[in-house]
Motif scaffolding. Sequence first.
Motif, PDB file in Angstrom:
ATOM      1  N   ILE A  77       0.859  -1.181   0.000  1.00 25.86           N
ATOM      2  CA  ILE A  77       0.000   0.000   0.000  1.00 25.86           C
ATOM      3  C   ILE A  77       0.890   1.223   0.000  1.00 25.86           C
ATOM      4  N   ALA A  78       0.737   2.107  -0.992  1.00 30.57           N
ATOM      5  CA  ALA A  78       1.547   3.315  -1.121  1.00 30.57           C
ATOM      6  C   ALA A  78       0.690   4.544  -0.845  1.00 30.57           C
ATOM      7  N   THR A  79       1.307   5.551  -0.239  1.00 29.02           N
ATOM      8  CA  THR A  79       0.602   6.804   0.009  1.00 29.02           C
ATOM      9  C   THR A  79       0.501   7.605  -1.291  1.00 29.02           C
ATOM     10  N   PRO A  80      -0.411   8.555  -1.373  1.00 34.85           N
ATOM     11  CA  PRO A  80      -0.530   9.353  -2.604  1.00 34.85           C
ATOM     12  C   PRO A  80       0.728  10.120  -2.962  1.00 34.85           C
ATOM     13  N   ALA A  81       1.607  10.425  -1.960  1.00 30.50           N
ATOM     14  CA  ALA A  81       2.822  11.198  -2.240  1.00 30.50           C
ATOM     15  C   ALA A  81       3.909  10.368  -2.906  1.00 30.50           C
ATOM     16  N   VAL A  82       3.731   9.052  -2.957  1.00 28.69           N
ATOM     17  CA  VAL A  82       4.745   8.185  -3.562  1.00 28.69           C
ATOM     18  C   VAL A  82       4.621   8.292  -5.076  1.00 28.69           C
ATOM     19  N   GLN A  83       5.561   8.936  -5.726  1.00 32.74           N
ATOM     20  CA  GLN A  83       5.564   9.162  -7.173  1.00 32.74           C
ATOM     21  C   GLN A  83       6.962   8.880  -7.713  1.00 32.74           C
ATOM     22  N   GLY A  84       7.038   8.671  -9.048  1.00 29.03           N
ATOM     23  CA  GLY A  84       8.334   8.481  -9.683  1.00 29.03           C
ATOM     24  C   GLY A  84       8.259   7.444 -10.779  1.00 29.03           C
ATOM     25  N   THR A  85       9.422   7.162 -11.355  1.00 30.31           N
ATOM     26  CA  THR A  85       9.539   6.161 -12.406  1.00 30.31           C
ATOM     27  C   THR A  85      10.642   5.183 -12.053  1.00 30.31           C
ATOM     28  N   VAL A  86      10.598   4.019 -12.700  1.00 23.30           N
ATOM     29  CA  VAL A  86      11.567   2.965 -12.422  1.00 23.30           C
ATOM     30  C   VAL A  86      12.191   2.524 -13.739  1.00 23.30           C
ATOM     31  N   THR A  87      13.517   2.517 -13.781  1.00 22.27           N
ATOM     32  CA  THR A  87      14.275   1.985 -14.918  1.00 22.27           C
ATOM     33  C   THR A  87      15.393   1.137 -14.355  1.00 22.27           C
ATOM     34  N   THR A  88      15.279  -0.192 -14.497  1.00 20.55           N
ATOM     35  CA  THR A  88      16.280  -1.061 -13.875  1.00 20.55           C
ATOM     36  C   THR A  88      16.186  -2.455 -14.462  1.00 20.55           C
ATOM     37  N   ASP A  89      17.247  -3.213 -14.213  1.00 19.40           N
ATOM     38  CA  ASP A  89      17.285  -4.644 -14.544  1.00 19.40           C
ATOM     39  C   ASP A  89      17.815  -5.370 -13.326  1.00 19.40           C
ATOM     40  N   LEU A  90      16.962  -6.161 -12.706  1.00 14.55           N
ATOM     41  CA  LEU A  90      17.332  -6.928 -11.529  1.00 14.55           C
ATOM     42  C   LEU A  90      17.238  -8.402 -11.854  1.00 14.55           C
ATOM     43  N   TYR A  91      18.267  -9.167 -11.439  1.00 20.05           N
ATOM     44  CA  TYR A  91      18.334 -10.591 -11.724  1.00 20.05           C
ATOM     45  C   TYR A  91      18.364 -11.369 -10.419  1.00 20.05           C
ATOM     46  N   GLN A  92      17.305 -12.128 -10.199  1.00 20.21           N
ATOM     47  CA  GLN A  92      17.249 -13.070  -9.077  1.00 20.21           C
ATOM     48  C   GLN A  92      17.648 -12.390  -7.745  1.00 20.21           C
ATOM     49  N   VAL A  93      16.921 -11.327  -7.429  1.00 19.18           N
ATOM     50  CA  VAL A  93      17.174 -10.546  -6.204  1.00 19.18           C
ATOM     51  C   VAL A  93      16.078 -10.869  -5.202  1.00 19.18           C
TER      52      VAL A  93
END
Length: 600
Positions: A77-93
């Motif tokens: 559950i995220a609050t309304p103030a949580v904003q942004g973008t995601v650019t990533t590559d994660l392997y078996q984390v």
Amino acid sequence: MRTDCPAYLVVRFCCGLSLLWSVASVSHAQTPTENGSVPTEGTVAVGSSGLVELHVADMSLSTALRMLSVQSRRNIIATPAVQGTVTTDLYQVPFERALKAVLAANNCDYREQGEFIYVYTNDELQAASTGTRTVNSRVFRLNYVRAADVVPMLEPLLSAEGKIVQPPVVETSLDSAGESESGGDVMAADEFFVVYDYSDRIAKVAILLKDIDIRPRQVLVEATILRARLNESNALGIDFSLVGGVDLELLGSTSQGIQNLVFGQLPQNRFEQFNSNLSTSFANNVPDGGLTFGVIKDHVAVFIRALEEITDTSVMANPKVLAVNKQVGDIIVGRRDGYITTTVTETQAVQTVEFLETGTQLTFRPFIYDDDYIRMELHPKDSVGGLTAAQLPFEQTTEVTTNVIVRDGHTILIGGLFREASTASRSQVPFLGNLQAVGDLFRSRDDSLDREEVVILLTVYVIKDEELYADRSRELREDIERARVGIRNGMMWHGRERLAEHHYKRALDRFSKQDMESALWHAEMALHNNPRSLTTIRLREDILQERAWDDDGAINRNFVTRLIMDDSGVDHSPFGRPTAGGVLMETPNSSTSVEGETDR
């Protein structure tokens, strides 16, 4: 809108199909192929072991969190103030580390409570933690640094609510003239300051202060200053007297060992005769001493005086001093000549006494480095001077100011301070003194050579083993005491001090052998010669098992002490003196009685 309406059901069905399509498109190819090929972008997958595969580009943070929630079947559950973008590559984390990395890139974090994971911005978390934390206080006492110096270094560690309070500045000097209070009622405690902040911030302040407030290092500076001076002087003078018309005997002339000639008065019967006198006084230019040769015969008297002086003087000073790192040290081995200066104003003239310091002086400041090297600021000075007949100071000095770097335990050499002065003085009769053959009869010469050289050697040691230097200092103090005792033993045996010391030693010897009668006699003899010997007085008290005392009859003596004893109910005689036993006297303004006065 009615939930059983056909239109509402159609809308719900379409929304469900859209959600399923987006999930299917994002989760396509959830796991990497067996040959290790890289999944396509837009992949969010969580395996059965909980390891996350995440390959997204410019995906909104809310969508990424929603996909992680669906794939991991975790309640995020995220609050309304949580904003942004995601650019990533994660392997078996692992899931927690993947979630932490995605949120940290967008200045967010999460808190897990039971079955729910709540996502907040860092500002929201800080505001929430501030509301629950309390501000504490702690006193930090300083040993080697001042509060004013360290507070600017510690303030960046404080939170917005934190602050540092410093005590008032303590006056450190005394004003004998009484022009200021010189401290007065200011705080007399040690150097300290108080920090008001949260516990974690105070802990950071304590860690940094531990590295700052450390004992400064010291250096031992051993200086050897050698001043060598050579004076050479040659003087030659010839006096002669030629008297015409009369003999020297008729003039009543006298001579002190053929060293000089004093003419008497001319006889009256010679006034009408032709008389003449020719004389010089060049021998008087030559200082006393040396060779004096005189001849007196009839009308002629000749005196020759010659002197050659050679003075070789060496003065060496070897001071040793301890100095704290970056603090100025000053050594002077010489003299201070006082002189009066007058300041005249429109209304008055004020005279002050100032001092001219001459001799061997050394001013230095050490800078200790961590690689066993020391930088030294040096100002050695060697000077002579005094006061003129008009009471004005003059000074001849040899000094240098320099900065050098030296290794621990090595020696600095400052040389080349060389000075030489040659003087050739000549006194003569005009024209006659220039004659080649007889010119020496009409002139005198005084040649002098003054050569001076100063050599300065400085050996610098960094104090590492303080106990070692303390032991050596103790040994040196004991050697000085041995020298003092040796000088005392070299004095005449019948002096009062020597007699008192002799009887005191005999009394100690008899006391150790339990011969109290003989020990008391020698102690009395020692006190007879030196009544102020405290060691002998203590020995006499040990022999007699009682203290020597004398009541001077003063009313106010020990008055305050008696009041304190009366107030505390303690009956104690000062200095172990006996009390007026058995005599009870009422104290003023009190219904109780105490034993008689102890001492007056």
